[in-house]
Structures are given as C-alpha cells and as structure tokens.
Design an enzyme around this catalytic site. Structure first.
Site, PDB file in Angstrom:
ATOM      1  N   ASN A  13     -71.131  24.726  15.555  1.00  0.00           N
ATOM      2  CA  ASN A  13     -71.999  23.587  15.862  1.00  0.00           C
ATOM      3  C   ASN A  13     -71.238  22.322  15.483  1.00  0.00           C
ATOM      4  O   ASN A  13     -71.106  22.006  14.303  1.00  0.00           O
ATOM      5  CB  ASN A  13     -73.316  23.720  15.071  1.00  0.00           C
ATOM      6  CG  ASN A  13     -74.233  22.535  15.307  1.00  0.00           C
ATOM      7  OD1 ASN A  13     -73.963  21.663  16.139  1.00  0.00           O
ATOM      8  ND2 ASN A  13     -75.334  22.491  14.568  1.00  0.00           N
ATOM      9  N   TRP A  14     -70.747  21.634  16.493  1.00  0.00           N
ATOM     10  CA  TRP A  14     -69.930  20.444  16.230  1.00  0.00           C
ATOM     11  C   TRP A  14     -70.773  19.225  15.845  1.00  0.00           C
ATOM     12  O   TRP A  14     -70.223  18.184  15.494  1.00  0.00           O
ATOM     13  CB  TRP A  14     -69.085  20.107  17.468  1.00  0.00           C
ATOM     14  CG  TRP A  14     -68.002  21.102  17.764  1.00  0.00           C
ATOM     15  CD1 TRP A  14     -67.648  22.195  17.014  1.00  0.00           C
ATOM     16  CD2 TRP A  14     -67.106  21.084  18.891  1.00  0.00           C
ATOM     17  NE1 TRP A  14     -66.610  22.854  17.604  1.00  0.00           N
ATOM     18  CE2 TRP A  14     -66.254  22.204  18.755  1.00  0.00           C
ATOM     19  CE3 TRP A  14     -66.959  20.248  19.992  1.00  0.00           C
ATOM     20  CZ2 TRP A  14     -65.254  22.479  19.697  1.00  0.00           C
ATOM     21  CZ3 TRP A  14     -65.966  20.533  20.923  1.00  0.00           C
ATOM     22  CH2 TRP A  14     -65.122  21.638  20.771  1.00  0.00           C
ATOM     23  N   LYS A  15     -72.093  19.348  15.984  1.00  0.00           N
ATOM     24  CA  LYS A  15     -72.993  18.232  15.651  1.00  0.00           C
ATOM     25  C   LYS A  15     -72.520  16.954  16.362  1.00  0.00           C
ATOM     26  O   LYS A  15     -72.049  17.048  17.493  1.00  0.00           O
ATOM     27  CB  LYS A  15     -73.100  18.087  14.136  1.00  0.00           C
ATOM     28  CG  LYS A  15     -73.490  19.416  13.475  1.00  0.00           C
ATOM     29  CD  LYS A  15     -73.872  19.285  12.041  1.00  0.00           C
ATOM     30  CE  LYS A  15     -74.254  20.671  11.498  1.00  0.00           C
ATOM     31  NZ  LYS A  15     -74.694  20.644  10.109  1.00  0.00           N
ATOM     32  N   HIS A 106     -82.876  23.261  14.686  1.00  0.00           N
ATOM     33  CA  HIS A 106     -81.953  22.946  13.589  1.00  0.00           C
ATOM     34  C   HIS A 106     -82.653  22.020  12.601  1.00  0.00           C
ATOM     35  O   HIS A 106     -83.419  21.139  12.992  1.00  0.00           O
ATOM     36  CB  HIS A 106     -80.684  22.280  14.150  1.00  0.00           C
ATOM     37  CG  HIS A 106     -79.577  22.253  13.129  1.00  0.00           C
ATOM     38  ND1 HIS A 106     -79.567  21.348  12.101  1.00  0.00           N
ATOM     39  CD2 HIS A 106     -78.490  23.044  12.976  1.00  0.00           C
ATOM     40  CE1 HIS A 106     -78.493  21.587  11.349  1.00  0.00           C
ATOM     41  NE2 HIS A 106     -77.827  22.609  11.856  1.00  0.00           N
ATOM     42  N   GLU A 108     -81.666  19.554  11.044  1.00  0.00           N
ATOM     43  CA  GLU A 108     -81.420  18.118  11.279  1.00  0.00           C
ATOM     44  C   GLU A 108     -82.368  17.581  12.349  1.00  0.00           C
ATOM     45  O   GLU A 108     -82.799  16.439  12.287  1.00  0.00           O
ATOM     46  CB  GLU A 108     -79.940  17.914  11.654  1.00  0.00           C
ATOM     47  CG  GLU A 108     -79.038  18.091  10.436  1.00  0.00           C
ATOM     48  CD  GLU A 108     -77.638  18.579  10.734  1.00  0.00           C
ATOM     49  OE1 GLU A 108     -77.187  18.505  11.892  1.00  0.00           O
ATOM     50  OE2 GLU A 108     -76.978  19.062   9.785  1.00  0.00           O
ATOM     51  N   GLU A 178     -80.522  29.109   8.158  1.00  0.00           N
ATOM     52  CA  GLU A 178     -79.695  28.067   7.548  1.00  0.00           C
ATOM     53  C   GLU A 178     -80.479  27.394   6.427  1.00  0.00           C
ATOM     54  O   GLU A 178     -81.269  26.476   6.679  1.00  0.00           O
ATOM     55  CB  GLU A 178     -79.329  27.004   8.588  1.00  0.00           C
ATOM     56  CG  GLU A 178     -78.552  27.537   9.773  1.00  0.00           C
ATOM     57  CD  GLU A 178     -77.742  26.441  10.455  1.00  0.00           C
ATOM     58  OE1 GLU A 178     -76.529  26.607  10.534  1.00  0.00           O
ATOM     59  OE2 GLU A 178     -78.320  25.423  10.879  1.00  0.00           O
ATOM     60  N   GLY A 184     -73.665  21.621   4.819  1.00  0.00           N
ATOM     61  CA  GLY A 184     -72.776  20.487   4.568  1.00  0.00           C
ATOM     62  C   GLY A 184     -72.598  20.160   3.093  1.00  0.00           C
ATOM     63  O   GLY A 184     -72.076  19.107   2.737  1.00  0.00           O
ATOM     64  N   SER A 222     -72.385  26.038   5.062  1.00  0.00           N
ATOM     65  CA  SER A 222     -71.094  26.065   4.367  1.00  0.00           C
ATOM     66  C   SER A 222     -70.328  27.384   4.542  1.00  0.00           C
ATOM     67  O   SER A 222     -69.692  27.867   3.608  1.00  0.00           O
ATOM     68  CB  SER A 222     -71.286  25.731   2.881  1.00  0.00           C
ATOM     69  OG  SER A 222     -71.825  24.430   2.741  1.00  0.00           O
ATOM     70  N   GLY A 243     -70.838  24.813  10.854  1.00  0.00           N
ATOM     71  CA  GLY A 243     -70.770  23.369  11.084  1.00  0.00           C
ATOM     72  C   GLY A 243     -69.359  22.862  10.819  1.00  0.00           C
ATOM     73  O   GLY A 243     -68.447  23.052  11.632  1.00  0.00           O
ATOM     74  N   GLY A 244     -69.173  22.243   9.646  1.00  0.00           N
ATOM     75  CA  GLY A 244     -67.902  21.590   9.295  1.00  0.00           C
ATOM     76  C   GLY A 244     -66.653  22.411   9.593  1.00  0.00           C
ATOM     77  O   GLY A 244     -65.696  21.900  10.191  1.00  0.00           O
TER      78      GLY A 244
HETATM   79  P1  13P Z   1     -72.033  23.413   7.592  1.00  0.00           P
HETATM   80  O1  13P Z   1     -71.275  24.646   7.979  1.00  0.00           O
HETATM   81  O2  13P Z   1     -71.241  22.151   7.738  1.00  0.00           O
HETATM   82  O3  13P Z   1     -72.685  23.567   6.258  1.00  0.00           O
HETATM   83  O4  13P Z   1     -73.239  23.261   8.660  1.00  0.00           O
HETATM   84  C1  13P Z   1     -74.053  24.334   8.929  1.00  0.00           C
HETATM   85  C2  13P Z   1     -74.910  24.001  10.099  1.00  0.00           C
HETATM   86  O5  13P Z   1     -75.799  23.182  10.004  1.00  0.00           O
HETATM   87  C3  13P Z   1     -74.620  24.671  11.373  1.00  0.00           C
HETATM   88  O6  13P Z   1     -75.641  24.461  12.293  1.00  0.00           O
END
Ligand code: 13P
Length: 263
Positions: A13-15, A106, A108, A178, A184, A222, A243-244
């Site tokens: 997920n590149w957000k 998600h 977010e 999640e 993050g 993470s 994510g990251g």
């Molecule tokens: P991180 O891997 O950066 O913690 O993000 C997880 C995430 O929200 C994937 O959708």
C-alpha cells in the site's frame, strides 16, 4: 482447508506516495528483483496499490514483469456507475480500466476521512457488485487494545459488512488485520498476538460464511523483512499488507519472498 494452506498475498500500500519518477523506478527495481530472484506465482499473490492517478501507468509498467503483479486501487466511490459526482471514481470505472482489486476500510480512511460503517458498506456493495476483489481492513486503536476491547472492535468491523455481502461474494474478500497502533510506528504486533487475533477473525468469519476457512487474512502494521518470516510462520496469517516497506523494492521483494517460502 486450514489457514496454512491458503495461498498468501503480499500487497504494497503506497498510500499518498511516491512522486512519479520514484514510482517508475520502484517498479523497475522490483521487476529486476523478480527477474533475478523469481517468486513462483502459485506460492504468493503479489499486488501494489499506487495513488489513483498512477493506477493505469503502474499496471502498464507491471505488465512486463516476469509474473503477475496485481494493481490495486486504494479507494473507490460510495456512488456506483457513472454520473455527476465531481472527483469520484466508481467501482465500474475501476473495472473498466482492468483494475480488479480495491482496499476498503483502511484505518486512515476511517479515521482521517471519517468513513463510517455505512459509507464502507456502500463502497463494499459497489465493489463486489462490479466484480472487484476487496481487501477489507480492520483493526483496533491502542486505547481499545489497552481496555481489552480489541477483539470485540475487530469482530464488529467484520460483522458490519455482513449485511451487504451476499453468500457467494465472500469468496471475493480478503481481510487485512491492521492494528492502528502498529501502522507506521515501527511497532509490530507480536506473532502470538497477531495469530491470536487472526484465529478469532477466522472463527468469526466461519460463523458468517462457509468460505471462512479458505479466506486469506493478511496482517498489516510495520511489516518488514526482519519480521516477515516470523509472521508468515503463523498458521492464520496468510500474507501482509505492507505500507512503508513497500516503497523500497528490496524490502518488498524480501517480504514477498518470506511469505512465498514460509507458507
Ligand atoms: P506500515 O507498514 O507503514 O506500518 O503501514 C501499514 C499499512 O497501513 C498498510 O495498509
């Protein structure tokens, strides 16, 4: 079927990242890594979710990879079809561009953009009716975990969608657990805690749908190469939503490799 025989998914997920040139480089690097160290298609599904603007360019760039890498939308409209809805992209428009996967729920989107269970249900219904596969995200906050409500919150989020998902449509849903406090933050749920929640989710799903035992339940929060093997070893963790670490081709490849080889 037990949880451990489910083909794992690793989805990046590149957000709201990265800039165009960096995205192209990231895809190029990932394709090169797949070339040098192939990951068998049958051992792991792989997908990436770029910004909406980059869905089709990402899909085109990935089409020359040595294996299927799916392009996943990060969001869709709660309105179906086409019409006068400025700024929106519907499930049908995604499907029309051969985008067959979408993230819904998600944290977010729930927290920053105030998406309620009702809005998420509208999105879910549209996505499934248009023939998309949905990665439905659930997870508790730190306060909810510390007050002993984690399981109840997560199972409620699963129950929320049950009102709009038809019996056969459960096959087209992947769950991503999640925990919000792990996103993050560098803090990962311990494999034991994650496995315990995944087992609860599977139990909850099994009470709602006959597909509960065969649905993939991904862990997100993470995930990195350093913890991927341990997470992948858990029987009910059928992949990762990353994510990251998905913004680095080498890390993302290592995570996919870990799931492909541990499962
Ligand atoms: P991180 O891997 O950066 O913690 O993000 C997880 C995430 O929200 C994937 O959708």
């Amino acid at each position: 079927m037990s949880g451990s025989t489910i083909t794992p998914w690793v989805v990046g997920n590149w957000k709201m990242n990265p800039m165009q040139a960096d995205a192209q480089q990231l895809i190029q690097d990932f394709k090169s890594l797949l070339q040098a160290h192939p990951i068998d298609e049958s051992s792991c599904y792989i997908g990436v979710a770029p910004i909406t603007l980059a869905l089709t360019t990402t899909q085109t760039a990935l089409s020359s990879a040595n294996r299927m890498v799916y392009t996943v939308a990060q969001d869709l409209s709660r309105i179906a079809a086409t019409g006068a809805y400025t700024g929106e992209v519907s499930a049908e428009l995604l499907k029309d561009s051969q985008i067959n996967f979408v993230l819904i729920g998600h944290s977010e989107r729930r927290e920053i953009f105030g998406e309620s269970a009702q809005v998420l249900n509208e999105k879910m219904k549209n996505a499934l009716n248009a023939g998309l596969t949905v990665i439905y995200c659930v997870g508790e906050s730190l306060e909810q975990r510390e007050s002993g409500q984690a399981e109840q919150v997560v199972l409620q989020q699963i129950c929320d969608i049950a009102t709009v998902v038809d019996s056969e449509q459960w096959q087209n849903i992947v769950i991503a657990y999640e925990p919000i406090w792990a996103i993050g933050t560098g803090k990962t749920a311990s494999p034991e805690d994650a496995q315990a929640m995944h087992a609860q989710i599977r139990e909850g799903l099994s009470q709602i749908t006959t597909y509960g035992q065969s649905m993939a339940i991904l862990y997100g929060g993470s995930v990195k190469p350093e913890n991927a093997v341990e997470l992948a070893a858990c029987p009910d963790i059928n992949g990762a939503l990353v994510g990251g670490a998905s913004l680095n081709a080498e890390s993302f490849h290592k995570i996919a490799h870990a799931f492909a080889n541990t499962k």
